[in-house]
Enzyme design. Structure first.
Site, short mmCIF file in Angstrom:
data_model
loop_
_atom_site.label_atom_id
_atom_site.label_comp_id
_atom_site.label_asym_id
_atom_site.label_seq_id
_atom_site.Cartn_x
_atom_site.Cartn_y
_atom_site.Cartn_z
N ASN A 139 -13.01 1.34 -57.82
CA ASN A 139 -13.10 0.09 -57.07
C ASN A 139 -12.14 -0.88 -57.77
O ASN A 139 -12.43 -1.40 -58.84
CB ASN A 139 -14.55 -0.43 -57.13
CG ASN A 139 -14.75 -1.65 -56.28
OD1 ASN A 139 -13.79 -2.24 -55.78
ND2 ASN A 139 -16.00 -2.06 -56.14
N ARG A 163 -12.51 2.66 -52.95
CA ARG A 163 -13.00 1.64 -52.03
C ARG A 163 -11.80 0.86 -51.51
O ARG A 163 -10.96 0.40 -52.30
CB ARG A 163 -13.92 0.68 -52.78
CG ARG A 163 -14.30 -0.46 -51.92
CD ARG A 163 -14.95 -1.56 -52.69
NE ARG A 163 -15.87 -2.22 -51.79
CZ ARG A 163 -16.99 -2.80 -52.16
NH1 ARG A 163 -17.32 -2.81 -53.41
NH2 ARG A 163 -17.75 -3.38 -51.28
N HIS A 168 -19.20 -5.18 -46.36
CA HIS A 168 -20.38 -4.56 -46.99
C HIS A 168 -20.81 -3.29 -46.23
O HIS A 168 -21.98 -2.89 -46.29
CB HIS A 168 -21.60 -5.52 -46.98
CG HIS A 168 -21.54 -6.61 -48.01
ND1 HIS A 168 -22.11 -7.83 -47.79
CD2 HIS A 168 -21.01 -6.66 -49.24
CE1 HIS A 168 -21.93 -8.60 -48.85
NE2 HIS A 168 -21.25 -7.90 -49.74
N HIS A 186 -28.13 -7.71 -47.05
CA HIS A 186 -27.52 -7.48 -48.37
C HIS A 186 -27.32 -8.85 -49.02
O HIS A 186 -26.51 -9.66 -48.56
CB HIS A 186 -26.18 -6.76 -48.20
CG HIS A 186 -25.46 -6.54 -49.51
ND1 HIS A 186 -25.21 -5.30 -50.05
CD2 HIS A 186 -24.95 -7.43 -50.39
CE1 HIS A 186 -24.60 -5.44 -51.20
NE2 HIS A 186 -24.42 -6.72 -51.43
N LEU A 187 -28.10 -9.11 -50.07
CA LEU A 187 -28.04 -10.42 -50.73
C LEU A 187 -27.59 -10.27 -52.17
O LEU A 187 -28.37 -9.87 -53.05
CB LEU A 187 -29.43 -11.09 -50.69
CG LEU A 187 -30.09 -11.19 -49.32
CD1 LEU A 187 -31.48 -11.77 -49.43
CD2 LEU A 187 -29.22 -12.04 -48.38
N GLY A 188 -26.33 -10.53 -52.41
CA GLY A 188 -25.80 -10.49 -53.77
C GLY A 188 -25.05 -11.78 -53.98
O GLY A 188 -25.44 -12.82 -53.45
N ASN A 189 -23.96 -11.72 -54.72
CA ASN A 189 -23.11 -12.91 -54.80
C ASN A 189 -22.48 -13.14 -53.43
O ASN A 189 -22.40 -14.25 -52.94
CB ASN A 189 -22.09 -12.73 -55.92
CG ASN A 189 -21.68 -14.07 -56.46
OD1 ASN A 189 -22.32 -15.10 -56.17
ND2 ASN A 189 -20.61 -14.08 -57.20
N ARG A 230 -19.63 -19.10 -51.29
CA ARG A 230 -19.06 -19.20 -49.93
C ARG A 230 -20.02 -19.94 -49.01
O ARG A 230 -21.23 -19.72 -49.08
CB ARG A 230 -18.79 -17.80 -49.37
CG ARG A 230 -17.55 -17.16 -49.96
CD ARG A 230 -17.40 -15.73 -49.48
NE ARG A 230 -17.45 -14.82 -50.61
CZ ARG A 230 -17.66 -13.52 -50.52
NH1 ARG A 230 -17.83 -12.95 -49.35
NH2 ARG A 230 -17.69 -12.77 -51.59
N ASP A 266 -25.58 -18.76 -59.32
CA ASP A 266 -26.45 -17.67 -59.75
C ASP A 266 -27.90 -17.95 -59.32
O ASP A 266 -28.49 -18.93 -59.75
CB ASP A 266 -26.35 -17.54 -61.28
CG ASP A 266 -27.01 -16.29 -61.77
OD1 ASP A 266 -28.21 -16.09 -61.47
OD2 ASP A 266 -26.34 -15.49 -62.45
N ARG A 315 -30.70 -16.54 -60.02
CA ARG A 315 -31.72 -16.54 -61.08
C ARG A 315 -31.79 -17.92 -61.73
O ARG A 315 -32.86 -18.46 -61.96
CB ARG A 315 -31.31 -15.52 -62.15
CG ARG A 315 -32.32 -14.46 -62.38
CD ARG A 315 -31.72 -13.41 -63.25
NE ARG A 315 -30.26 -13.30 -63.05
CZ ARG A 315 -29.53 -12.28 -63.47
NH1 ARG A 315 -30.08 -11.31 -64.11
NH2 ARG A 315 -28.23 -12.24 -63.24
N GLU A 347 -23.20 1.74 -53.54
CA GLU A 347 -21.93 1.91 -52.83
C GLU A 347 -21.08 3.02 -53.46
O GLU A 347 -20.37 3.74 -52.76
CB GLU A 347 -21.18 0.58 -52.81
CG GLU A 347 -21.90 -0.44 -51.95
CD GLU A 347 -21.39 -1.85 -52.13
OE1 GLU A 347 -20.77 -2.36 -51.21
OE2 GLU A 347 -21.62 -2.43 -53.20
P1 AMP Z 1 -24.82 -8.79 -56.93
O1 AMP Z 1 -23.60 -9.50 -56.40
O2 AMP Z 1 -25.40 -7.82 -55.94
O3 AMP Z 1 -24.64 -8.23 -58.29
O4 AMP Z 1 -25.96 -9.94 -57.08
C1 AMP Z 1 -25.77 -11.04 -57.92
C2 AMP Z 1 -26.86 -12.06 -57.62
O5 AMP Z 1 -28.15 -11.45 -57.83
C3 AMP Z 1 -26.81 -13.29 -58.53
O6 AMP Z 1 -27.01 -14.47 -57.77
C4 AMP Z 1 -28.00 -13.06 -59.45
O7 AMP Z 1 -28.55 -14.27 -59.94
C5 AMP Z 1 -28.98 -12.39 -58.52
N1 AMP Z 1 -30.07 -11.77 -59.23
C6 AMP Z 1 -30.06 -10.71 -60.06
N2 AMP Z 1 -31.30 -10.50 -60.59
C7 AMP Z 1 -32.12 -11.46 -60.07
C8 AMP Z 1 -33.49 -11.81 -60.21
N3 AMP Z 1 -34.30 -11.12 -60.99
N4 AMP Z 1 -33.97 -12.86 -59.53
C9 AMP Z 1 -33.15 -13.57 -58.72
N5 AMP Z 1 -31.86 -13.31 -58.53
C10 AMP Z 1 -31.34 -12.28 -59.20
#
Ligand code: AMP
Length: 414
Positions: A7, A99, A189, A217-220, A250, A292, A294, A396
């Site tokens: 990647n 990728r 995604h 899908h909830l990440g960054n 974003r 972030d 968290r 992925e």
């Molecule tokens: P990713 O892009 O899939 O790696 O996701 C990153 C996001 O996941 C960031 O906003 C992190 O703060 C959030 N994240 C990871 N662990 C936790 C958790 N235990 N509680 C809340 N958000 C989390």
């Protein structure tokens, strides 16, 4: 078959070596042997490699480009000090999977790399000016290390969404701009939505045509995908990954007129506004604190920060908005599947998203919800819930490895 999964970003190269011989997804039978990341290529690079046997390397090393990064990785891997099972030289790598972010309208499946495929990926650079050139750098690096003796496969983020119907992929712009420039929703995604929905269907032993789910899908980066009769039917990201949900930095959906208005008010260019929408908005922009999740949840709990709460509430409300929209577009669904760093780990965010959805037949089991974190997979809705909710950790890299295996062995996708 040992598959090197790459990647490649503009200044980073992530890799895994995965042993897979499966055409079907049964995660327990795949082995990740080693994985790592070379970051800040071209400046003060940092290399991290971790082997499944527990050995870890973290080094600051000068690495000039992607080819040098790959040389470094294979020097370490084949040095004998890492004891990676079954990998002692580059001859132990049987295929390489890459990728690639954007396959435009040209690619609806993963394919083996040849000259015409490379040319077509180059032709998609217009659509993904940051990502596709970076992905091509990774392909060039593996081609120069392995030559053409080893098959190279490209797996596209956009391919899964090639089934979205015209009524959902077109923007209501003058039609000639679609014809002339292919301006439309592509969606991203794709590997994650595909993996998670396939995994759900495998666990429940469902036929593809019987699969009606919404993957969140909830990440960054964040996106939702309506999967109807086993195919992507609609998704929240659009022409670029900027559209849709509120994300780390974003904005997601906004009224397009804001761009021109803000450019005039601030005396900046439209490309500056584009950067602002991509890099300084979302959770970061609203909270003024961090992208972030968290940290935002901690701020809310410990300091009752009003804007941290606002950012979190805007984030969850936008997801509700899309779930509602997709349920009506699809004529109902069987389950909502959560994945990505936030979707997999935050019971609190999942709780807030699913709150007040009993009228749709969705009821969350608080205990199950709390248990499904940090890699745990399974249902979080009550036994009586009509609309189900599940947590399925995404993978992925495994999807890329599996697709590479399938392309090389000419096994059809399940
Ligand atoms: P990713 O892009 O899939 O790696 O996701 C990153 C996001 O996941 C960031 O906003 C992190 O703060 C959030 N994240 C990871 N662990 C936790 C958790 N235990 N509680 C809340 N958000 C989390």
């Amino acid at each position: 078959m040992n598959i090197l999964v790459i990647n490649s970003g503009s200044s980073s190269l992530k890799f895994q070596i995965v042993e897979t011989d499966q055409a079907l997804i049964d995660v327990s039978q795949d082995k990740v042997k080693v994985k790592g990341l070379i970051d800040r290529i071209g400046t003060q690079s940092v290399a991290k490699i971790s082997v499944t046997n527990g050995i870890e390397i973290k080094e600051a090393v000068p690495i000039r480009d992607h080819s040098a990064a790959l040389d470094y990785i294979f020097r370490k891997i084949t040095s004998g000090t890492l004891n990676i099972e079954g990998i002692s030289s580059i001859a132990d790598i049987n295929a390489v999977g890459h990728r690639v972010v954007h396959g435009g309208e040209k690619f609806s499946n993963s394919v083996i790399v040849n000259k015409s495929v490379l040319k077509e990926i180059e032709e998609c650079i217009d659509l993904a000016p940051l990502h596709n050139p970076a992905n091509l750098k990774g392909i060039e690096a593996t081609l120069s290390l392995f030559g053409e003796k080893v098959p190279h496969v490209v797996v596209f983020d956009t391919a899964f969404h090639s089934t979205i119907p015209e009524v959902n992929y077109l923007y209501a712009l003058p039609y000639q701009y679609y014809r002339r420039y292919r301006i439309r929703k592509y969606g991203f995604h794709g590997m994650s939505h595909r993996y998670v929905s396939y995994r759900y269907r495998t666990i429940l032993n469902l036929e593809r045509e019987k699969l009606n789910v919404i993957v969140v899908h909830l990440g960054n980066g964040c996106s939702a995908c309506a999967i109807k009769d086993g195919k992507s039917f609609d998704t929240s990201m659009g022409f670029t990954p900027l559209a849709g949900l509120v994300m780390g930095t974003r904005a997601g959906d906004i009224d397009a007129s804001i761009m021109d208005f803000l450019a005039h008010k601030e005396g900046v260019s439209l490309s500056d506004i584009d950067i602002l929408l991509n890099k300084a908005s979302g959770l970061l922009g609203i909270s003024g604190l961090t992208n972030d999740m968290r940290e935002l949840l901690d701020e809310e709990k410990e300091h009752h920060d009003r804007r941290a709460t606002l950012a979190i509430n805007m984030f969850t409300m936008r997801i509700k908005h899309y779930i509602g929209a997709y349920l009506t577009e699809m004529g109902g669904a069987d389950a909502i599947l959560f994945t990505g760093g936030i979707g997999e780990n935050s019971a609190e965010i999942r709780r807030r998203i699913c709150d007040n959805m009993q009228f749709l037949g969705l009821e969350i089991d608080e205990n199950l919800n709390k248990q499904k974190c940090f890699g745990a997979e399974g249902e979080i809705s009550t036994a009586g819930s009509k609309l189900k909710a599940w947590v399925i950790p995404t993978n992925e890299e495994l999807m890329i490895a599996r697709d590479t295996f399938r392309c090389v062995m000419k096994v059809p996708s399940p």
